[in-house]
Design a protein around this motif. Sequence first.
Motif, PDB file in Angstrom:
ATOM      1  N   ALA A 516       1.051  -1.224   0.049  1.00 32.53           N
ATOM      2  CA  ALA A 516      -0.109   0.024  -0.029  1.00 32.53           C
ATOM      3  C   ALA A 516       0.917   1.374   0.121  1.00 32.53           C
ATOM      4  O   ALA A 516       0.399   2.167  -0.658  1.00 32.53           O
ATOM      5  N   THR A 517       2.173   1.221   0.604  1.00 33.00           N
ATOM      6  CA  THR A 517       2.804   2.394   0.834  1.00 33.00           C
ATOM      7  C   THR A 517       3.437   2.703  -0.570  1.00 33.00           C
ATOM      8  O   THR A 517       3.574   3.777  -0.881  1.00 33.00           O
ATOM      9  N   ASP A 518       4.141   1.568  -1.124  1.00 30.54           N
ATOM     10  CA  ASP A 518       4.759   1.725  -2.372  1.00 30.54           C
ATOM     11  C   ASP A 518       3.629   2.187  -3.681  1.00 30.54           C
ATOM     12  O   ASP A 518       4.350   2.405  -4.561  1.00 30.54           O
ATOM     13  N   ASN A 519       2.573   1.870  -3.266  1.00 31.70           N
ATOM     14  CA  ASN A 519       1.564   2.161  -4.462  1.00 31.70           C
ATOM     15  C   ASN A 519       1.158   3.503  -4.515  1.00 31.70           C
ATOM     16  O   ASN A 519       0.787   4.021  -5.469  1.00 31.70           O
ATOM     17  N   MET A 520       1.599   4.296  -3.546  1.00 32.52           N
ATOM     18  CA  MET A 520       1.500   5.835  -3.599  1.00 32.52           C
ATOM     19  C   MET A 520       2.456   6.656  -4.464  1.00 32.52           C
ATOM     20  O   MET A 520       3.643   6.094  -4.608  1.00 32.52           O
ATOM     21  N   MET A 521       2.060   7.388  -5.431  1.00 34.13           N
ATOM     22  CA  MET A 521       2.875   7.914  -6.442  1.00 34.13           C
ATOM     23  C   MET A 521       3.033   9.538  -6.299  1.00 34.13           C
ATOM     24  O   MET A 521       2.291  10.167  -5.545  1.00 34.13           O
ATOM     25  N   MET A 522       3.960  10.134  -7.045  1.00 36.76           N
ATOM     26  CA  MET A 522       4.251  11.429  -7.103  1.00 36.76           C
ATOM     27  C   MET A 522       3.564  12.207  -7.872  1.00 36.76           C
ATOM     28  O   MET A 522       3.621  13.688  -7.909  1.00 36.76           O
ATOM     29  N   SER A 523       2.714  11.861  -8.940  1.00 35.03           N
ATOM     30  CA  SER A 523       2.119  12.328  -9.860  1.00 35.03           C
ATOM     31  C   SER A 523       0.990  11.542 -10.455  1.00 35.03           C
ATOM     32  O   SER A 523       1.043  10.261 -10.515  1.00 35.03           O
ATOM     33  N   LYS A 524      -0.101  12.055 -11.319  1.00 39.08           N
ATOM     34  CA  LYS A 524      -0.957  11.469 -11.808  1.00 39.08           C
ATOM     35  C   LYS A 524      -0.533  10.934 -13.129  1.00 39.08           C
ATOM     36  O   LYS A 524       0.333  11.660 -13.936  1.00 39.08           O
TER      37      LYS A 524
END
Length: 629
Positions: A516-524
């Motif tokens: 879940a943590t690594d699935n977060m991204m810095m842009s769309k």
Amino acid sequence: MDINPISKVNNSNFKSNRAEVKSQLSFNGKEDNLIMELDKMSMMNNINIGKKDYELNLSKEELEKRTHKDYLTTKKMLAVDSPEYAELAEGDKEALKHLVKAATVLDKVNMQLDNHHNLAFKEYLEKEISRGNEEAKLTKILFDAQKGACALDRESNMIELAKGVKMLAGKAVYPEDLEKEEFHSILIKMLKEGKTEEVAKILNQRSVVERSGDELVAIDYIDKFKDDFLYMANELEKASETSTNEDFNEFLKLQAKALRTADPMLDAYADKKWATLQDTPLEFTITRENYSDEMTETVVENAELKTLLDNAGIVPVAKDFLGGRVGIINKKGTEAILGVKNYLPLMAKNMPFNDRYEQNISPDKESKQTMVDADLVAVTGDVGEFRAGITLAENLPNDDKWSITKLDGGRRNVYHRQIRLITSDDAKEKMQKRLDAILNKDLHKYYNDEADHWFTIGHENGHSLGPKSGTEGLGKYKSIIEENKADMISLAMVDILTEAGMYTPEQREQIIVTYATDNMMMSKPTMSQAHRVRSVMQNYYFIKEGAITISPEGVLDINIEKMVPTAKKMLEEIIQIQLSGDFATGEKYVLDNFVWTDEMETLAQNIKKVSKTLNGKVESPLADKLLAE
């Protein structure tokens, strides 16, 4: 190693390109013959009429920023003095030299599949660097990293290194001036004229498409890049003469044969043998994946064209892009990965609606699935492109390949140690800063970067589960949905595998929180980024189901007990979509869940505050040494 032809010089008398010359001349349909003759003359005089000078697109300030170590991360392949190389038998060391030489050719080949201007622009940069152009030198660093003139960075911005050079939907496997509407109309006309075989070749995965009058013609990769593939075949045969493993040598000979003749069945025999390799000292792969082609699969969006294709029995398959991988098998890592093989039938048995489709993995017999952990010497072509990210592992051959569809062959997973390992103190410090910025501190104890590897193992094996065929009708959404499926299989099976003894309860929690943590991204991301679009879809879906929350401040919280049930629910929906094979159904599902919320944007901004990385590059010291020998 520079494998381009001898550089050509410009001549002011021949600055017009082919299109400009053609537009000024009219010889009653004989223009092409004239241009061919002019091309021959230009070559004799060391001039290339089609060549032009370029203008660099990025400012010096932007180039200096993007090539700074804070923005351009580095992945280092095996070192010259690595124990993995030192411990090889002498015959395998000699073979490795030839394998690296063969793989390096794919840089040149895949650049020509990626963008019509790549090789000419590379030559232009080298010429400018020789003249002392510092901006060209910086541009070349980025060009070499992303292996092309155009690429998306980690913030999903398209980086165009040359003015006027764009990334096309058809990349360079279709004519540069071919738009989707004309593409469809040409195919419709050809089908109505009974040119079924020609259209089938245009829409297969292993051809470059060119204009032929008012029609299109397909040229098989082997014929298009004949000299390059002959060179590769020779190097593979040389490697087979010294390598110490007979199975590996048999594969190399089969692959060399497939590189000499344009016959997909020859590739099928090589692929089938490759997929059986388990106990070999060395690794060599020509990867063929079709995520980059955004043109071919648009044909299912045209109702008239789709009907004609269905009636003709033609299944469109996106074009393959080619990569090379050379490595040394890590026995300890491979042994750990192989632990999952005993559980694959259990995973197949627990797949949703498994009575409605055939899987590559059988619930009741031994799986045709090999797995290895590789210490990488070189990654070239499609595998080596560092565009926003770089490949952690691959499960091949894909379902469209003849070794699967005609020979009932197996599949093989290869995991990339040098790409996944976080070893330096600096990298670990950056990871901790990221956690501090976006993850609830109570959950930090569950985060384990090795758990990302465990999740990846589940993901790669997930590609062998679920419907084996029939998803082509999903068109441009096929890859997004397939990647989504593989992720959800990995997560949905965590409780089953924990109960079966593959994971401990602690590892279960680590996998869930790390995923879940690594699935977060810095842009769309853009819709062309299948691997990233699926992450946004999952995040939005898990938020809707209450499995994760993102605070107004952009901090992630995870309800560990809701994660696996949510993954199972999403997996069921994905399998139903794949079974439908319906473009509209797939499109609706993707668009309904590809939602970038305000909270996601806030979290993304938190990542950007602690992570400057925009792109990366690969350094291959051992490969460089072997190439120089």
